[in-house]
Design a protein around this motif. Sequence first.
Motif, mmCIF file in Angstrom:
data_model
loop_
_atom_site.group_PDB
_atom_site.id
_atom_site.type_symbol
_atom_site.label_atom_id
_atom_site.label_comp_id
_atom_site.label_asym_id
_atom_site.label_seq_id
_atom_site.Cartn_x
_atom_site.Cartn_y
_atom_site.Cartn_z
ATOM 1 N N GLN A 77 0.695 -1.113 0.297
ATOM 2 C CA GLN A 77 0.107 -0.102 -0.110
ATOM 3 C C GLN A 77 0.731 1.610 0.072
ATOM 4 O OE1 GLN A 77 -4.269 -0.349 1.892
ATOM 5 N NE2 GLN A 77 -2.530 -1.003 3.493
ATOM 6 N N LYS A 96 -7.033 2.014 -0.130
ATOM 7 C CA LYS A 96 -7.744 2.473 1.015
ATOM 8 C C LYS A 96 -8.393 1.630 2.031
ATOM 9 C CE LYS A 96 -9.094 6.879 -1.257
ATOM 10 N NZ LYS A 96 -10.217 7.652 -1.696
ATOM 11 N N ASN A 97 -9.038 0.310 1.629
ATOM 12 C CA ASN A 97 -9.483 -0.881 2.444
ATOM 13 C C ASN A 97 -8.593 -1.452 3.435
ATOM 14 O OD1 ASN A 97 -12.372 -0.067 1.833
ATOM 15 N ND2 ASN A 97 -12.099 -1.793 0.167
ATOM 16 N N TYR A 98 -7.341 -1.453 3.179
ATOM 17 C CA TYR A 98 -6.331 -1.905 4.040
ATOM 18 C C TYR A 98 -5.836 -1.172 5.091
ATOM 19 C CZ TYR A 98 -5.784 -5.659 0.086
ATOM 20 O OH TYR A 98 -6.152 -6.641 -0.667
ATOM 21 N N LYS A 99 -6.788 -0.972 6.152
ATOM 22 C CA LYS A 99 -6.547 -0.123 7.335
ATOM 23 C C LYS A 99 -5.768 -0.754 8.386
ATOM 24 C CE LYS A 99 -10.943 2.230 6.423
ATOM 25 N NZ LYS A 99 -12.228 2.511 6.988
ATOM 26 N N GLY A 100 -5.506 -1.953 8.312
ATOM 27 C CA GLY A 100 -4.754 -2.665 9.332
ATOM 28 C C GLY A 100 -4.786 -4.156 8.894
ATOM 29 N N HIS A 111 -8.177 -5.827 9.283
ATOM 30 C CA HIS A 111 -9.149 -5.270 8.103
ATOM 31 C C HIS A 111 -8.523 -5.881 6.800
ATOM 32 C CE1 HIS A 111 -11.502 -1.698 6.864
ATOM 33 N NE2 HIS A 111 -12.095 -2.785 6.543
ATOM 34 N N CYS A 112 -7.276 -6.331 6.734
ATOM 35 C CA CYS A 112 -6.732 -6.744 5.434
ATOM 36 C C CYS A 112 -7.219 -7.993 5.393
ATOM 37 C CB CYS A 112 -5.359 -6.709 5.680
ATOM 38 S SG CYS A 112 -4.509 -7.355 4.202
ATOM 39 N N TRP A 145 -11.105 -8.103 4.331
ATOM 40 C CA TRP A 145 -11.145 -7.770 2.967
ATOM 41 C C TRP A 145 -10.653 -8.917 1.948
ATOM 42 C CZ3 TRP A 145 -9.060 -7.037 -2.095
ATOM 43 C CH2 TRP A 145 -9.468 -6.163 -2.805
#
Length: 248
Positions: free
Chosen positions: A71, A93-97, A100-101, A104
């Motif tokens: 990212q 943007k969706n990979y916030k941590g 969350h990854c 996703w």
Amino acid sequence: MSFPLASIAIYNSVVFGVFSNTERLMRQHWNRGSSQSPDLACLTVASMVAGFVSVGIGGPVDLVKIRLQMQTQPFISGNLTTNQRSSMINCQKNYKGPIHCVYWVLRHEGFLGVYRGAGAMLLRDIPGYCLYFIPYTVICKWLTTDGHTTPSPANVWIAGGIAGAISWGTATPMDVVKSRIQADGVHSNKYKGVADCISQSYHNEGLKVFFRGVTVNAVRGFPMSAAMFLTYELSLKAIRATKVKSDH
């Protein structure tokens, strides 16, 4: 790095535990029919089993680490359509941590998406762990002087370091392939599998692409593996000593 750091203890305990217990069971089974123990055969089978099991834990961890690291890298849009560029940006943007990854990837790629690159990882870890545990055991025996049943901490450090350098150095080509396949789902999907990734990488960048970072991997592997084997051996020694005291 939070995900690898949080899982490294579990990963190494499983790998070392599977190796040592498989080797012990192999020796017990062999000794039932023969008075001689096949050291190399036991070590090889135990190493291969440990390498196979390691992918179950290490695969998702490596995938998350690489996806999060990707990212931070700019991507080349080339001839992509507006919708494809938008999808890439939303993916980033969706990979916030790490959690969350994982969510996703499961949502958009399914369960098998978490194990993207598992084939390449198996081809890396099964021979890689053979070149990890076997050299360590052989070098430890060679360094251990007569009259000593266990290697000294210095011998463990040296043997572990050499084994780590050998293992990580020789695993570099397949590690490159594994990382490329795992990163493939971030910006595009151009690799159809391990063979296709090897073919495309060789065609576009030549043989040298598979040896990028080999020096760094070998140099890093020495202190990392030396410390790991030393901690493992000292921990076993302390546990056994505690068990003997409790029995008395």
